[in-house]
Design a protein around this motif. Structure first.
Motif, short mmCIF file in Angstrom:
data_model
loop_
_atom_site.label_atom_id
_atom_site.label_comp_id
_atom_site.label_asym_id
_atom_site.label_seq_id
_atom_site.Cartn_x
_atom_site.Cartn_y
_atom_site.Cartn_z
N ILE A 112 -5.34 7.94 -8.61
CA ILE A 112 -5.80 6.59 -8.33
C ILE A 112 -6.18 5.83 -9.60
CG2 ILE A 112 -8.21 7.31 -7.95
CD1 ILE A 112 -6.88 4.91 -5.51
N GLU A 113 -6.61 6.58 -10.64
CA GLU A 113 -7.10 5.94 -11.86
C GLU A 113 -6.01 5.12 -12.55
OE1 GLU A 113 -10.16 5.92 -12.50
OE2 GLU A 113 -10.77 7.48 -11.06
N ARG A 167 -5.97 -1.72 -6.90
CA ARG A 167 -6.99 -0.96 -6.18
C ARG A 167 -7.63 -1.82 -5.09
NH1 ARG A 167 -10.23 3.12 -10.02
NH2 ARG A 167 -10.93 3.80 -7.96
N GLU A 186 0.82 -1.20 0.00
CA GLU A 186 0.00 0.00 0.00
C GLU A 186 0.85 1.25 0.00
OE1 GLU A 186 -1.77 1.27 3.63
OE2 GLU A 186 -3.54 2.08 2.63
N SER A 190 -12.19 11.22 -6.46
CA SER A 190 -13.39 10.39 -6.54
C SER A 190 -14.57 11.20 -6.03
CB SER A 190 -13.21 9.13 -5.70
OG SER A 190 -13.17 9.49 -4.34
N GLN A 201 0.63 4.10 -2.70
CA GLN A 201 0.26 5.47 -2.33
C GLN A 201 1.17 6.50 -3.00
OE1 GLN A 201 0.22 5.07 1.86
NE2 GLN A 201 -2.01 5.20 2.02
N MET A 240 -5.40 -1.73 -2.17
CA MET A 240 -5.59 -0.50 -1.38
C MET A 240 -6.79 -0.63 -0.44
SD MET A 240 -3.33 1.89 -2.44
CE MET A 240 -3.97 3.56 -2.39
N ASP A 273 -14.27 11.68 -2.37
CA ASP A 273 -13.25 12.68 -2.04
C ASP A 273 -13.79 14.09 -2.20
OD1 ASP A 273 -11.41 10.86 -1.31
OD2 ASP A 273 -10.22 10.93 -3.16
N LEU A 281 -4.05 3.08 -11.28
CA LEU A 281 -3.78 1.76 -10.70
C LEU A 281 -4.62 0.67 -11.37
CD1 LEU A 281 -3.62 2.43 -6.85
CD2 LEU A 281 -1.77 2.42 -8.51
N VAL A 285 -0.12 6.90 -6.43
CA VAL A 285 -1.37 7.67 -6.44
C VAL A 285 -1.07 9.15 -6.26
CG1 VAL A 285 -3.51 8.09 -5.20
CG2 VAL A 285 -2.74 5.75 -5.61
#
Ligand SMILES: Nc1ncnc2c1ncn2[C@@H]1O[C@H](COP(=O)(O)OP(=O)(O)OP(=O)(O)O)[C@@H](O)[C@H]1O
Ligand SMILES: [Mg+2]
Lengths: 594, 458
Positions: A479-480, A487, A467, B395, A471, A490, B398, A482, A474
């Protein structure tokens, strides 16, 4: 008794001349007020004395009287459930005798009550051969502690008298015919605090000491006889961790040394422990607890002595065959006391002003912990687990006290202010902490629980490590970027952190987690992971899984609040998880096939 | 008759060596009479044979080695106390400096005080409503606590301290209440701000003020908090009052200690502060508390300005290691115009757990507090992410956190220095903000509480 004369007073350091008859480490009475002090250095006939009480109002010309004896503790029934100061003065008697809410000076109080009668139950017989460490009788000291009266050091021979009955501490309970004639034995012994009590041999401390704290028991376990350091900046949670361990660890006896910290924290323990039930015995926690309080505003020299007072008492109970845990909060304040005395003695300062012998003093202290075979013909096993808080300036652990401590302890619970600020408690940093007993404990648990505990722990740790790498990514690209697999990692890591590692000390249920519940909780998260991964392998999308399990994950998160009586509910959740995820696959499969 | 010595051999900085003395005791009070007749005060720091080392509170200026007379008073530095001190103003050494009459002492007390026997302490668990949401709900103050404000130069700590003094006093108007105020090295303006505020609210009639200003002798500052705390203990434990002690600015107190230490050529610790700074500060801060069987209490709000806003500087660092939490003011929030600019994440009250909850405040207190902390921390992270990667990288959840965070700062924290919120109002506002987030995010609150308290129609 011989007397010297004070020539110099500088805070807690007093120098007296005419002391050629005295020995290093002798206890003495200083000045007209007869303050308690200890000789720490001799030059010709001048003794340097560290005084355990405030020295204001003391001046040259006043007398100093040595006792000819080293600073010692009294050992015998009446220690448990008490709160003492750094030189073993019982604080409740202190208050009663002085009729004051404050620690007035020059008060001489015996550590243990001489009047009280104890029911002594002889366990040997006249004619038996005994040697030091042999148990000749027992006293039920508290509901849970059986005080085992041992033959004192230096006494060996045939028992010529021994009798059960009601005795006070100074009554003779036995007589021993030794090579040098007959010796009386009472229930009261004395032992100099700076000298470790002897034992036969050391054993590898490989059995876990369960604390009921998930991050500790699971990831950074401590063993009976092991030693741990808890460094962390202010407010990171050192005291709470130590209080939790004092409350819940599965040892026979706890010695808690408040060394240069807050008065209210000692009061807290004193108020709370009698009310709390020990999960291991069902009795009040105070029945197995001994408190040593030398708060920050109490004299610094007594602070230096307090941890020795504590560990000597711990050794005494260890010698009876008990497992003892000792906590010192905080060893940094003890080291500072050492530094202050050293400065006043005008010794050559080492690192950050600490004396050059800081490292050896720290090592000597932790060396007194361990799992051992006791002296005596019975060869009992006893252990002392030592846990020391370290308060590094500015939270920077490169400083001398932390570094010297890490050289001797095998467990490092690094408390982290950024976790504490997010209210992630206990704020033990899972990436930097370690326990060198992890493998030993893993093996032990595998046997006890008949599972693959060690593997589960290792796997969880890998997820958390992964993780932290993810991170990073990210943070840089979002995040997209990954993969679905990552994901999921995570999500599982977050569950491990929030639903497992975080543990609220102030929640009635969450405050303690048994070994079984820990296993069920961790198993629940990991089997959720397994099912989810399997589902993805079978074609389910990350998003489907996430959306389809939001209620389920909420239940997993609340598993920590399921009481010990209902842990089977956590088991049931595991089956529920399986079913829910299977359904997702079944439905997802249909969309794909269509 | 006290013996008079004219044997001063050395004056170095605030220290004076007197030789050929006899019967001098450690820590004893000293009177120094200058050739002009002026009397100064000192304290024995060390006595070695017939040589005494004295620290002079009013400083060395104008001292003539040959003509100075020194008398050792045979008692420690003391203060004459009486209930009539309430409403009066004193200098840093406890001498009246207003126009009022002399204090007729009920007793004279050693200002060093004595450590409280931990057995005699009563654990502080009585909620004090300050009317400030960031404190009452998230960093709760209780009677007998020591809770400092960590500030920086130019930040509005005085406004915050005055707000606490003003609002905390009104709630329990039927109980005896007093404010003891110790100024150490602050400017006239700052001292005047407090006086003016106390005058406006009438608090001045219930205050005892000890004033050592920036242009007053620096070493006197070492005595000022002891004067204040001795008076506070007297009012609390002899006169049954709930005493709030405000001490500002602890940084100048520590600097005075450093000056003495340097003059004594002691081995300096971090940044030149003496190695015993921790112990020294604890002998002040530990003088907060409650005693079993006594009605009164001593609550401390020390204020310190962090040099260069650095929380690892020895003064805030060692203070944090002694006090029961800290309220931290943030320069960023101040720039954003938040009043008070309290950064709640690193702030902490360690005594909140036993002073809140059912019967003290309300049962949803702790869970909502934990949830607000967690949500705010997460919101800040999301905001930072948005700065790096743009809003679109966030997101949906978020984005809700970001909205929560904005409103939390603007409405919850930023209440102004003159708004007095009840704890119920604060809790209601907390729920309103939490309703921005999806329920599944509220892991720290039980479903029952959510059912009971969550406002309808989110
Ligand atoms: N396990 C926990 N659960 C809930 N809250 C916790 C936990 N551990 C710590 N805390 C919170 O953190 C606060 C500070 O913890 P603690 O007093 O143990 O810090 P510390 O490291 O001992 O600080 P210091 O060095 O100043 O003594 C506590 O008052 C409590 O609010
Ligand atoms: Mg602590």
């Amino acid at each position: 008794m011989k007397k010297g004369t004070i020539v110099k007073v500088s805070g807690p350091l007093v120098m007296a001349k005419g002391m050629e008859h005295a020995n290093i480490q002798d206890l003495c009475y200083v000045g007209d007020m007869r303050l308690v002090g200890e000789i720490i250095e001799m030059r010709h006939d001048v003794a340097s004395i560290q005084v355990y009480e405030e020295t204001s109002g003391v001046g040259p010309g006043e007398p100093v009287e040595t006792t000819g004896e080293a600073l010692s503790v009294e050992l015998g029934p009446g220690i448990v459930s008490q709160m003492f100061d750094g030189i073993q003065r019982p604080l409740d008697t202190f208050k009663a005798q002085t009729d004051s809410n404050f620690l007035v000076r020059g008060v001489n109080i015996e550590a243990l009550d001489r009047q009280n009668k104890w029911a002594f139950n002889a366990t040997k017989a006249v004619g038996d051969m005994v040697e030091p460490g042999d148990i000749i009788g027992t006293v039920q000291e508290t509901k849970v502690i059986e005080h085992r009266v041992m033959i004192p050091h230096g006494v060996k021979g045939k028992l010529t008298a021994l009798e059960s009955g009601e005795f006070s501490l100074e009554d003779v309970v036995a007589k021993v015919e030794t090579d040098n004639g007959e010796t009386d034995v009472t229930m009261l012994q004395r032992w100099p605090v700076r000298r470790g009590r002897p034992f036969k041999k050391k054993l590898n401390p490989d059995k876990p000491m369960l604390t009921g704290q998930r991050v500790i028991d699971t990831f950074f376990p401590i063993t009976k006889g092991g030693a741990a350091a808890v460094p962390g900046p202010f407010g990171a949670g050192k005291t709470v961790v130590q209080h939790q361990i004092a409350k819940f660890s599965d040892v026979d006896l706890v010695v808690y040394v408040g060394c240069g910290e807050r008065g209210n924290e000692m009061t807290d323990v004193l108020n709370e422990f009698p009310e709390l039930v020990d999960p291991n015995t069902g009795e009040s926690l105070m029945e197995r607890t001994i408190l040593i309080a030398n708060t920050s505003n109490m004299p610094v020299a007594a602070r230096e002595a307090s941890i020795y007072t504590g560990i000597t008492i711990a050794e005494y109970f260890r010698d009876m065959g008990y497992s003892v845990a000792i906590m010192a909060d905080s060893t940094s304040r003890w080291a500072e006391a050492l530094r202050e005395m050293s400065g006043r003695l005008e010794e050559m300062p080492g690192d950050e002003g600490y004396p050059a012998y800081l490292g050896s003093r720290i090592a000597e202290y932790y060396e007194r912990a361990g799992r051992i075979v006791t002296v005596g013909s019975e060869e009992r096993e006893g252990s002392i687990t030592a846990i020391g808080a370290v308060s590094p300036p500015g939270g920077d652990t490169s400083e001398p006290v932390t570094q010297n401590t890490l050289r001797v302890v095998k467990i490092f619970w690094a408390l982290d202010s950024s976790l504490a600020q997010k209210r992630h408690f206990p704020s033990v940093n899972w990436l930097t902490s370690y326990s060198l007993y992890l493998d030993d404990v893993g093996k032990f648990m595998d046997q006890e629980l008949e599972t693959n505990w060690a593997e589960m722990v290792q796997h969880s740790m890998n997820i958390l490590q992964e993780e932290s790498e993810l991170q990073e990514i990210v943070r840089l690209v979002g995040i997209e970027s990954l993969s679905e697999k990552d994901r999921l990692t995570m999500v599982i890591a977050q569950q491990l952190r929030e639903d497992y590692l975080q543990q609220n000390a102030f929640d009635d249920v969450d405050t303690f987690t048994s070994r079984t519940k820990q296993y069920y909780m961790l198993d629940l998260i990991l089997s959720f992971e397994e099912e989810a991964r399997e589902a993805m392998r079978l074609g389910a999308y990350y998003k489907e899984i996430l959306e389809g399990t939001s209620d389920l994950r909420d239940k997993i998160a609340r598993a920590k609040f399921i009481s010990e009586d209902n842990v089977e509910q956590i088991r049931a959740l595991k089956d529920e998880a399986k079913e829910i995820i299977h359904n997702i696959v079944a439905e997802g499969g249909m969309t794909q096939n269509a | 008759m006290l013996k008079e010595y004219k044997t001063v051999s050395e004056v170095v900085g605030p220290l004076m060596a007197v030789e050929g003395v006899e019967g001098v005791k450690f820590d004893e009070l000293v009177e120094v009479q200058l050739q002009t007749g002026e009397i100064r005060h000192g304290q024995v720091l060390e006595v070695d044979g017939d040589k005494a080392m004295v620290q002079i509170f009013e400083g060395p200026s104008g001292i003539n080695i040959k003509d100075t007379k020194v008398r050792f008073r045979g008692k420690p530095l003391s203060i004459d106390v009486s209930e009539d001190m309430v409403g009066r103003v004193f200098n840093g050494l406890g001498e009246p400096m207003d126009d009022g009459p002399d204090i007729i002492p009920e007793t004279s007390l050693d200002v060093n005080g004595q450590a409280i026997n931990p057995i005699a302490r009563d654990y502080p668990d009585e909620f004090i409503q300050t009317g400030i949401s960031a404190i009452d709900h998230l960093n709760t103050l209780v009677r007998g606590q020591k809770l400092p404000v960590f500030s920086g130069s130019g930040l509005p700590h005085k406004e915050l301290a005055a707000q606490i003094a003003r609002q905390a006093s009104v709630l329990n108007s039927d109980e005896k209440f007093a404010v003891v105020f110790a100024a150490m090295g602050i400017t006239f303006d700052e001292a005047e701000f407090f006086m003016e505020d106390f005058r406006k609210t009438g608090a001045i009639d219930r205050s005892v003020m000890f004033i050592n200003l920036a242009n007053d002798p620096a070493i006197e500052r070492i005595a000022t908090p002891k004067m204040a705390l001795t008076t506070a203990e007297y009012l609390a434990f002899e006169k049954d009052m709930h005493v709030l002690v405000i001490m500002t600015d602890m940084t100048y107190y520590c600097e005075a200690l450093r000056e003495i230490s340097a003059a004594r050529r002691e081995v300096p610790g971090r940044r030149g502060y003496p190695g015993y700074l921790y112990t020294n500060l604890s002998t002040l801060y530990e003088r907060a508390g409650r005693l079993v069987g006594k009605k009164g209490s001593v609550t401390q709000i020390p204020i310190l300005s962090m040099p260069e806003d650095d929380i690892t500087h020895p003064i805030p660092d060692l203070t944090g290691y002694i006090t029961e939490g800290q309220i931290i003011l943030s320069r960023d929030l101040d720039k954003q115009g938040l009043k008070p600019p309290i950064n709640v994440l690193p702030s902490l009250s360690r005594l909140k757990d036993k002073g809140t909850g059912e019967g003290k405040t309300r049962k949803d207190h702790a869970p909502t507090m934990n949830q607000l902390f967690a949500a705010y921390a997460k919101g800040i992270e999301a905001k930072e992410l948005a700065v790096v990667l743009g809003e679109s990288a966030l997101s949906d959840t978020d984005k809700l956190y970001v909205e929560f965070t904005k409103r939390f700062e603007a409405e919850y924290i930023n209440q102004g220095f003159y708004t007095n919120r009840s704890i119920e109002d604060t809790l209601t506002l907390g729920w309103e903000l939490l309703s921005i987030l999806p329920r599944t995010e509220l892991k720290r609150i039980s479903s029952e509480l959510i059912e009971e308290f969550m406002p309808e129609g989110e």
